[in-house]
Design a protein around this motif. Structure first.
Motif, PDB file in Angstrom:
ATOM      1  N   UNK A 143       0.847  -1.192   0.000  1.00 21.24           N
ATOM      2  CA  UNK A 143       0.000   0.000   0.000  1.00 21.24           C
ATOM      3  C   UNK A 143       0.880   1.239   0.000  1.00 21.24           C
ATOM      4  N   UNK A 144       0.276   2.341  -0.361  1.00 22.96           N
ATOM      5  CA  UNK A 144       0.986   3.614  -0.361  1.00 22.96           C
ATOM      6  C   UNK A 144       0.066   4.695   0.185  1.00 22.96           C
ATOM      7  N   UNK A 145       0.638   5.696   0.783  1.00 24.08           N
ATOM      8  CA  UNK A 145      -0.112   6.820   1.328  1.00 24.08           C
ATOM      9  C   UNK A 145       0.165   8.060   0.495  1.00 24.08           C
ATOM     10  N   UNK A 146      -0.902   8.751   0.129  1.00 22.55           N
ATOM     11  CA  UNK A 146      -0.739   9.978  -0.650  1.00 22.55           C
ATOM     12  C   UNK A 146      -1.896  10.915  -0.345  1.00 22.55           C
ATOM     13  N   UNK A 147      -1.693  12.173  -0.578  1.00 22.35           N
ATOM     14  CA  UNK A 147      -2.750  13.162  -0.337  1.00 22.35           C
ATOM     15  C   UNK A 147      -3.701  13.215  -1.529  1.00 22.35           C
ATOM     16  N   UNK A 148      -4.942  13.600  -1.249  1.00 24.79           N
ATOM     17  CA  UNK A 148      -5.958  13.714  -2.303  1.00 24.79           C
ATOM     18  C   UNK A 148      -6.703  15.030  -2.079  1.00 24.79           C
ATOM     19  N   UNK A 149      -6.231  16.127  -2.661  1.00 26.16           N
ATOM     20  CA  UNK A 149      -6.792  17.462  -2.412  1.00 26.16           C
ATOM     21  C   UNK A 149      -8.311  17.578  -2.542  1.00 26.16           C
ATOM     22  N   UNK A 150      -8.978  16.882  -3.500  1.00 26.61           N
ATOM     23  CA  UNK A 150     -10.439  17.032  -3.596  1.00 26.61           C
ATOM     24  C   UNK A 150     -11.190  16.630  -2.326  1.00 26.61           C
ATOM     25  N   UNK A 151     -10.567  15.792  -1.478  1.00 27.43           N
ATOM     26  CA  UNK A 151     -11.240  15.353  -0.254  1.00 27.43           C
ATOM     27  C   UNK A 151     -11.285  16.443   0.813  1.00 27.43           C
ATOM     28  N   UNK A 152     -10.450  17.456   0.666  1.00 25.29           N
ATOM     29  CA  UNK A 152     -10.421  18.529   1.669  1.00 25.29           C
ATOM     30  C   UNK A 152     -11.780  19.211   1.762  1.00 25.29           C
ATOM     31  N   UNK A 153     -12.463  19.318   0.641  1.00 19.36           N
ATOM     32  CA  UNK A 153     -13.754  20.009   0.600  1.00 19.36           C
ATOM     33  C   UNK A 153     -14.825  19.283   1.407  1.00 19.36           C
ATOM     34  N   UNK A 154     -14.690  17.959   1.559  1.00 19.82           N
ATOM     35  CA  UNK A 154     -15.704  17.185   2.283  1.00 19.82           C
ATOM     36  C   UNK A 154     -15.154  16.603   3.583  1.00 19.82           C
ATOM     37  N   UNK A 155     -13.976  17.029   3.987  1.00 18.80           N
ATOM     38  CA  UNK A 155     -13.340  16.457   5.180  1.00 18.80           C
ATOM     39  C   UNK A 155     -14.141  16.715   6.449  1.00 18.80           C
ATOM     40  N   UNK A 156     -14.929  17.798   6.476  1.00 16.95           N
ATOM     41  CA  UNK A 156     -15.720  18.101   7.673  1.00 16.95           C
ATOM     42  C   UNK A 156     -16.905  17.152   7.839  1.00 16.95           C
ATOM     43  N   UNK A 157     -17.178  16.332   6.827  1.00 18.56           N
ATOM     44  CA  UNK A 157     -18.297  15.389   6.887  1.00 18.56           C
ATOM     45  C   UNK A 157     -17.858  13.982   7.284  1.00 18.56           C
ATOM     46  N   UNK A 158     -16.554  13.766   7.415  1.00 19.79           N
ATOM     47  CA  UNK A 158     -16.019  12.436   7.700  1.00 19.79           C
ATOM     48  C   UNK A 158     -15.195  12.498   8.987  1.00 19.79           C
ATOM     49  N   UNK A 159     -15.449  11.603   9.941  1.00 16.22           N
ATOM     50  CA  UNK A 159     -14.654  11.599  11.179  1.00 16.22           C
ATOM     51  C   UNK A 159     -13.191  11.271  10.894  1.00 16.22           C
ATOM     52  N   UNK A 160     -12.331  11.664  11.792  1.00 15.40           N
ATOM     53  CA  UNK A 160     -10.913  11.353  11.652  1.00 15.40           C
ATOM     54  C   UNK A 160     -10.666   9.862  11.875  1.00 15.40           C
ATOM     55  N   UNK A 161      -9.609   9.358  11.249  1.00  9.89           N
ATOM     56  CA  UNK A 161      -9.162   7.969  11.421  1.00  9.89           C
ATOM     57  C   UNK A 161     -10.248   6.955  11.054  1.00  9.89           C
ATOM     58  N   UNK A 162     -10.952   7.220   9.974  1.00 12.77           N
ATOM     59  CA  UNK A 162     -12.000   6.316   9.495  1.00 12.77           C
ATOM     60  C   UNK A 162     -11.696   5.919   8.055  1.00 12.77           C
ATOM     61  N   UNK A 163     -11.794   4.615   7.763  1.00  9.66           N
ATOM     62  CA  UNK A 163     -11.603   4.130   6.402  1.00  9.66           C
ATOM     63  C   UNK A 163     -12.917   4.262   5.641  1.00  9.66           C
ATOM     64  N   UNK A 164     -12.880   4.925   4.501  1.00 12.10           N
ATOM     65  CA  UNK A 164     -14.088   5.183   3.723  1.00 12.10           C
ATOM     66  C   UNK A 164     -13.898   4.664   2.304  1.00 12.10           C
ATOM     67  N   UNK A 165     -14.915   3.989   1.798  1.00 19.41           N
ATOM     68  CA  UNK A 165     -14.888   3.491   0.426  1.00 19.41           C
ATOM     69  C   UNK A 165     -15.566   4.487  -0.504  1.00 19.41           C
ATOM     70  N   UNK A 166     -15.141   4.502  -1.746  1.00 18.74           N
ATOM     71  CA  UNK A 166     -15.730   5.404  -2.727  1.00 18.74           C
ATOM     72  C   UNK A 166     -17.151   5.054  -3.093  1.00 18.74           C
ATOM     73  N   UNK A 167     -17.605   3.851  -2.714  1.00 17.18           N
ATOM     74  CA  UNK A 167     -18.978   3.433  -3.014  1.00 17.18           C
ATOM     75  C   UNK A 167     -19.925   3.665  -1.836  1.00 17.18           C
ATOM     76  N   UNK A 168     -19.390   4.152  -0.721  1.00 17.63           N
ATOM     77  CA  UNK A 168     -20.234   4.395   0.446  1.00 17.63           C
ATOM     78  C   UNK A 168     -21.051   5.670   0.276  1.00 17.63           C
ATOM     79  N   UNK A 169     -22.191   5.674   0.942  1.00 19.83           N
ATOM     80  CA  UNK A 169     -23.027   6.873   0.964  1.00 19.83           C
ATOM     81  C   UNK A 169     -22.584   7.728   2.145  1.00 19.83           C
ATOM     82  N   UNK A 170     -21.987   8.856   1.850  1.00 21.95           N
ATOM     83  CA  UNK A 170     -21.523   9.777   2.886  1.00 21.95           C
ATOM     84  C   UNK A 170     -22.554  10.892   3.013  1.00 21.95           C
ATOM     85  N   UNK A 171     -23.229  11.001   4.154  1.00 24.88           N
ATOM     86  CA  UNK A 171     -24.248  12.041   4.313  1.00 24.88           C
ATOM     87  C   UNK A 171     -23.678  13.434   4.062  1.00 24.88           C
ATOM     88  N   UNK A 172     -24.259  14.132   3.096  1.00 23.35           N
ATOM     89  CA  UNK A 172     -23.776  15.458   2.736  1.00 23.35           C
ATOM     90  C   UNK A 172     -23.020  15.483   1.428  1.00 23.35           C
TER      91      UNK A 172
END
Length: 204
Positions: free
Chosen positions: A18-47
């Motif tokens: 695995x590799x770790x890298x930043x993804x700038x587009x996620x900054x816009x929705x970071x306030x909707x996701x708790x810290x230290x949580x694994x999220x899939x791109x197919x999940x329904x994220x409220x908001x």
């Protein structure tokens, strides 16, 4: 660590890369996701606009749902069975707990309610989407309709005189407004010459 986890099985000769890298587009929705949580791109994220056939991975280029502004006016809290009885019992329990910790029957101090604070914030079922607003409530009388009488009856409640503005609401079934009641207590000077204060949160 894997051996201690009952949900994982060690497979000999296997490797995980695995590799770790930043993804700038996620900054816009970071306030909707708790810290230290694994999220899939197919999940329904409220908001966040839900995945579709055209965009199966919403995390590649997430789009925020349209927000609406909400105003809370004439907010009042009715505590069971009455405000007076609720606060009287709360003070008695706190004072008894304080004396128990000090291993005393009485120390000459009197616990009193100093302030009643209400924390109000929008929650998307994952986390708070903004910093909670903290307002001060005061005891007051509001008119409340009786079930057996057509006329309104006065009832002692905790009342907010100002208006609360919430800007981050979204038309989504997982969005809601959280109210968190906090009591701040203080004690008169006792025999030891010291004065103390504390806060007691109460979820409503």
């Amino acid at each position: 660590m894997i051996k201690e986890n009952t949900f994982m099985t060690l497979i000999e000769g296997s490797t995980i890369l695995y590799s770790l890298s930043s993804h700038p587009p996620l900054i816009e929705v970071s306030h909707l996701i708790p810290e230290n949580v694994l999220v899939s791109g197919t999940e329904v994220i409220p908001g966040v606009v839900a995945p579709s056939k055209q965009m199966s991975n919403v995390l590649k280029k997430p789009t925020l749902m349209k927000t609406i502004t909400c105003y809370l006016d004439k907010l009042s809290l009715h505590l069971y069975p009455t405000l007076e009885k609720f606060e009287k019992e709360l003070v008695e329990l706190l004072n008894a707990d304080r004396l128990l910790k000090k291993d005393q029957v009485s120390d000459g101090s009197t616990v009193v309610i100093q302030e009643r604070r209400l924390h109000v914030c929008v929650h998307n079922s994952w986390c708070y989407v903004q910093k909670p607003q903290v307002v001060v409530l005061i005891p007051g009388t509001v008119q409340r309709k009786s079930a057996s009488f057509s006329k309104s009856l006065p009832k002692q409640s905790l009342v907010l005189r100002s208006r609360i503005q919430l800007k981050e609401l979204v038309k989504h079934q997982m969005y809601g407004i959280v109210f968190h009641l906090e009591y701040v207590f203080s004690s008169s000077t006792g025999a030891d010459g010291k004065c103390w204060s504390c806060s007691q949160p109460q979820k409503v």
